[in-house]
Design an enzyme around this catalytic site. Sequence first.
Site, PDB file in Angstrom:
ATOM      1  CE  LYS A 137     -19.307  71.236  -8.846  1.00  0.00           C
ATOM      2  NZ  LYS A 137     -18.012  70.924  -8.264  1.00  0.00           N
ATOM      3  CE1 TYR A 188     -22.537  71.829  -7.082  1.00  0.00           C
ATOM      4  CE2 TYR A 188     -24.227  70.650  -8.327  1.00  0.00           C
ATOM      5  CZ  TYR A 188     -23.011  70.664  -7.674  1.00  0.00           C
ATOM      6  OH  TYR A 188     -22.257  69.515  -7.606  1.00  0.00           O
ATOM      7  CB  SER A 215     -22.510  67.839 -11.375  1.00  0.00           C
ATOM      8  OG  SER A 215     -23.845  67.446 -11.212  1.00  0.00           O
TER       9      SER A 215
HETATM   10  P1  NAD Z   1     -18.928  67.375   0.369  1.00  0.00           P
HETATM   11  O1  NAD Z   1     -19.551  68.649   0.767  1.00  0.00           O
HETATM   12  O2  NAD Z   1     -19.088  66.200   1.238  1.00  0.00           O
HETATM   13  O3  NAD Z   1     -17.361  67.592   0.090  1.00  0.00           O
HETATM   14  C1  NAD Z   1     -16.824  68.828  -0.294  1.00  0.00           C
HETATM   15  C2  NAD Z   1     -15.696  69.145   0.672  1.00  0.00           C
HETATM   16  O4  NAD Z   1     -15.128  70.395   0.309  1.00  0.00           O
HETATM   17  C3  NAD Z   1     -16.191  69.274   2.112  1.00  0.00           C
HETATM   18  O5  NAD Z   1     -15.369  68.516   2.955  1.00  0.00           O
HETATM   19  C4  NAD Z   1     -16.058  70.765   2.411  1.00  0.00           C
HETATM   20  O6  NAD Z   1     -15.774  71.004   3.765  1.00  0.00           O
HETATM   21  C5  NAD Z   1     -14.936  71.166   1.479  1.00  0.00           C
HETATM   22  N1  NAD Z   1     -14.944  72.570   1.074  1.00  0.00           N
HETATM   23  C6  NAD Z   1     -15.996  73.293   0.638  1.00  0.00           C
HETATM   24  N2  NAD Z   1     -15.608  74.529   0.324  1.00  0.00           N
HETATM   25  C7  NAD Z   1     -14.271  74.590   0.560  1.00  0.00           C
HETATM   26  C8  NAD Z   1     -13.297  75.600   0.412  1.00  0.00           C
HETATM   27  N3  NAD Z   1     -13.600  76.816  -0.038  1.00  0.00           N
HETATM   28  N4  NAD Z   1     -12.009  75.298   0.717  1.00  0.00           N
HETATM   29  C9  NAD Z   1     -11.677  74.071   1.180  1.00  0.00           C
HETATM   30  N5  NAD Z   1     -12.568  73.093   1.346  1.00  0.00           N
HETATM   31  C10 NAD Z   1     -13.847  73.331   1.032  1.00  0.00           C
HETATM   32  O7  NAD Z   1     -19.456  67.049  -1.098  1.00  0.00           O
HETATM   33  P2  NAD Z   1     -19.234  65.763  -1.988  1.00  0.00           P
HETATM   34  O8  NAD Z   1     -20.557  65.121  -2.181  1.00  0.00           O
HETATM   35  O9  NAD Z   1     -18.107  64.965  -1.475  1.00  0.00           O
HETATM   36  O10 NAD Z   1     -18.847  66.456  -3.356  1.00  0.00           O
HETATM   37  C11 NAD Z   1     -17.509  66.662  -3.751  1.00  0.00           C
HETATM   38  C12 NAD Z   1     -17.495  67.407  -5.066  1.00  0.00           C
HETATM   39  O11 NAD Z   1     -18.237  66.670  -6.037  1.00  0.00           O
HETATM   40  C13 NAD Z   1     -18.142  68.795  -4.992  1.00  0.00           C
HETATM   41  O12 NAD Z   1     -17.398  69.666  -5.806  1.00  0.00           O
HETATM   42  C14 NAD Z   1     -19.519  68.564  -5.589  1.00  0.00           C
HETATM   43  O13 NAD Z   1     -20.024  69.723  -6.192  1.00  0.00           O
HETATM   44  C15 NAD Z   1     -19.229  67.494  -6.629  1.00  0.00           C
HETATM   45  N6  NAD Z   1     -20.400  66.669  -6.951  1.00  0.00           N
HETATM   46  C16 NAD Z   1     -21.077  66.018  -5.953  1.00  0.00           C
HETATM   47  C17 NAD Z   1     -22.200  65.249  -6.266  1.00  0.00           C
HETATM   48  C18 NAD Z   1     -22.968  64.524  -5.183  1.00  0.00           C
HETATM   49  O14 NAD Z   1     -24.073  64.093  -5.457  1.00  0.00           O
HETATM   50  N7  NAD Z   1     -22.441  64.348  -3.995  1.00  0.00           N
HETATM   51  C19 NAD Z   1     -22.640  65.153  -7.588  1.00  0.00           C
HETATM   52  C20 NAD Z   1     -21.909  65.815  -8.580  1.00  0.00           C
HETATM   53  C21 NAD Z   1     -20.782  66.579  -8.248  1.00  0.00           C
HETATM   54  C1  UD1 Z   2     -30.055  66.598  -7.048  1.00  0.00           C
HETATM   55  C2  UD1 Z   2     -29.868  67.972  -7.651  1.00  0.00           C
HETATM   56  C3  UD1 Z   2     -28.695  67.890  -8.651  1.00  0.00           C
HETATM   57  C4  UD1 Z   2     -27.441  67.392  -7.924  1.00  0.00           C
HETATM   58  C5  UD1 Z   2     -27.747  66.041  -7.274  1.00  0.00           C
HETATM   59  C6  UD1 Z   2     -26.590  65.500  -6.469  1.00  0.00           C
HETATM   60  C7  UD1 Z   2     -32.038  69.118  -7.652  1.00  0.00           C
HETATM   61  C8  UD1 Z   2     -33.184  69.575  -8.472  1.00  0.00           C
HETATM   62  N1  UD1 Z   2     -31.093  68.375  -8.310  1.00  0.00           N
HETATM   63  O1  UD1 Z   2     -30.276  65.697  -8.092  1.00  0.00           O
HETATM   64  O2  UD1 Z   2     -28.446  69.143  -9.226  1.00  0.00           O
HETATM   65  O3  UD1 Z   2     -26.367  67.235  -8.841  1.00  0.00           O
HETATM   66  O4  UD1 Z   2     -28.882  66.184  -6.397  1.00  0.00           O
HETATM   67  O5  UD1 Z   2     -26.326  66.286  -5.359  1.00  0.00           O
HETATM   68  O6  UD1 Z   2     -31.944  69.405  -6.465  1.00  0.00           O
HETATM   69  N2  UD1 Z   2     -36.643  62.541  -4.152  1.00  0.00           N
HETATM   70  C9  UD1 Z   2     -37.807  62.304  -3.452  1.00  0.00           C
HETATM   71  N3  UD1 Z   2     -37.851  62.672  -2.133  1.00  0.00           N
HETATM   72  C10 UD1 Z   2     -36.798  63.255  -1.495  1.00  0.00           C
HETATM   73  C11 UD1 Z   2     -35.608  63.492  -2.223  1.00  0.00           C
HETATM   74  C12 UD1 Z   2     -35.579  63.136  -3.546  1.00  0.00           C
HETATM   75  O7  UD1 Z   2     -38.763  61.772  -3.990  1.00  0.00           O
HETATM   76  O8  UD1 Z   2     -36.913  63.571  -0.293  1.00  0.00           O
HETATM   77  C13 UD1 Z   2     -36.561  62.109  -5.566  1.00  0.00           C
HETATM   78  C14 UD1 Z   2     -36.265  63.214  -6.558  1.00  0.00           C
HETATM   79  O9  UD1 Z   2     -37.441  63.806  -7.023  1.00  0.00           O
HETATM   80  C15 UD1 Z   2     -35.514  62.428  -7.630  1.00  0.00           C
HETATM   81  C16 UD1 Z   2     -34.774  61.332  -6.871  1.00  0.00           C
HETATM   82  O10 UD1 Z   2     -35.476  61.205  -5.634  1.00  0.00           O
HETATM   83  O11 UD1 Z   2     -36.414  61.813  -8.511  1.00  0.00           O
HETATM   84  C17 UD1 Z   2     -33.322  61.671  -6.577  1.00  0.00           C
HETATM   85  O12 UD1 Z   2     -33.245  62.939  -5.948  1.00  0.00           O
HETATM   86  P1  UD1 Z   2     -31.853  63.535  -5.399  1.00  0.00           P
HETATM   87  O13 UD1 Z   2     -31.205  62.523  -4.533  1.00  0.00           O
HETATM   88  O14 UD1 Z   2     -32.142  64.876  -4.804  1.00  0.00           O
HETATM   89  O15 UD1 Z   2     -30.938  63.681  -6.690  1.00  0.00           O
HETATM   90  P2  UD1 Z   2     -31.207  64.464  -8.074  1.00  0.00           P
HETATM   91  O16 UD1 Z   2     -32.606  64.916  -8.173  1.00  0.00           O
HETATM   92  O17 UD1 Z   2     -30.711  63.596  -9.169  1.00  0.00           O
END
Ligand code: NAD
Ligand code: UD1
Length: 352
Positions: free
Chosen positions: A165, A161, A137
């Site tokens: 990572k 978190y 991330s």
């Molecule tokens: P998500 O929660 O939708 O997907 C994660 C999946 O992993 C889920 O289906 C959950 O049930 C499964 N899971 C969790 N713990 C588990 C375990 N111990 N064993 C087996 N399965 C397990 O999240 P996502 O948004 O699809 O994210 C996927 C990956 O990408 C995660 O590692 C997350 O940290 C990373 N990531 C996500 C974002 C984002 O904004 N969505 C950003 C950066 C990194």
């Molecule tokens: C957040 C997490 C980041 C994570 C990412 C993806 C925090 C501080 N950061 O990032 O670690 O990797 O999600 O899961 O939680 N916003 C509003 N109103 C809302 C929600 C968000 O104004 O109800 C604004 C936030 O201030 C930001 C933007 O929208 O400026 C995006 O927010 P968000 O979707 O939560 O993503 P990140 O802040 O980038």
Amino acid sequence: MRSILVTGGAGFIGSHTCLELLKNGYYLIVIDSYINSSPKIVQRLNSLFSGSRQSFKEQFKLIKGDIRDKILLESIFKDAINNKMPIEAVIHFAGLKSVEESVFNPSLYWEVNVGGSITLLRIMEQYNCRNIVFSSSATIYNCNCKSPLSEECEIKPINTYGQTKAAVENLLFSLYKNKRMDWRIINLRYFNPVGAHSSGMIGEDPRGEINNLFPYLNRVASGAIKELRIFGNNWPTLDGTGVRDYIHIMDLANAHYLALKYLLKKKNSGFLSLNIGTGKGTSVLELIKTYEEVNSCKIPFIFVDRRPGDVAISFAKNNLATSTLGWKPKRDLSDICRDGWKWEKLNPNGYT
Ligand code: NAD
Ligand code: UD1
């Protein structure tokens, strides 16, 4: 057919990536505990995949289980060998992802995200599978670095978190450094994955309280939530609201396909970290405006205090992913808003 283990493949990013990999002819074994997803994803993927030459069943297997379960992981690798389809690579999505929860329950996050990864990596070593794409991330970067953020920025996460990572990236680097083992590793550092598949059949289905902007926007558009709270209107940005790099989920899925292809082609060991973002920053107000225009709707909002831990601006320098993988995002903010809303409209209660 090449056999790939996808951990967390029922989740948001995992499910879209599975679709992309299925269409590109991979055999997928998915392990997911459903802690943040639903087994109903199988029917959705099945119907999206229909029409292809291979039958879905021949290409996709979903196993309910936890990546911390060593015995289960062993049996998955062993069965794959017995079926003459040894697992060649792992795409490792499984993990917990709430920043807030990680601060309140850090030991859980270290246990699942780091402990689970250690268990997985040890079994991979045991079964001679040393190709991995890891879900990292942009949150691991020092929040004082100036965007565009390159892969060279200092790694200095400020919450548990992000620390988990960064810890997994470090562990992967140690494995790679042990040259006798020939690991091929790609960390994909996602920016803000949003939107849904254009069919509206798969998308993001957040459980519990919604923290991220895009799913919140969807709920306001549907009327389920009265108004959007914008966290601050006095950030040092053009319109005072936070700027992020929103990337369409199918572009992100495509980056995984290309990363996997790159790893499987590579002869020698390797370790790469790649930013996956569009390279373009969008403010909260700009996102709302596009969403309203594309979907002909109104998003009521109010300004509230800044959210603790937020930064003003975060967007990617993405040249490395482009030059290494030949990856380029193909969809824009309008596609994100249209597809994201279609998913919400068709699935107001998610997969339930
Ligand atoms: P998500 O929660 O939708 O997907 C994660 C999946 O992993 C889920 O289906 C959950 O049930 C499964 N899971 C969790 N713990 C588990 C375990 N111990 N064993 C087996 N399965 C397990 O999240 P996502 O948004 O699809 O994210 C996927 C990956 O990408 C995660 O590692 C997350 O940290 C990373 N990531 C996500 C974002 C984002 O904004 N969505 C950003 C950066 C990194
Ligand atoms: C957040 C997490 C980041 C994570 C990412 C993806 C925090 C501080 N950061 O990032 O670690 O990797 O999600 O899961 O939680 N916003 C509003 N109103 C809302 C929600 C968000 O104004 O109800 C604004 C936030 O201030 C930001 C933007 O929208 O400026 C995006 O927010 P968000 O979707 O939560 O993503 P990140 O802040 O980038």
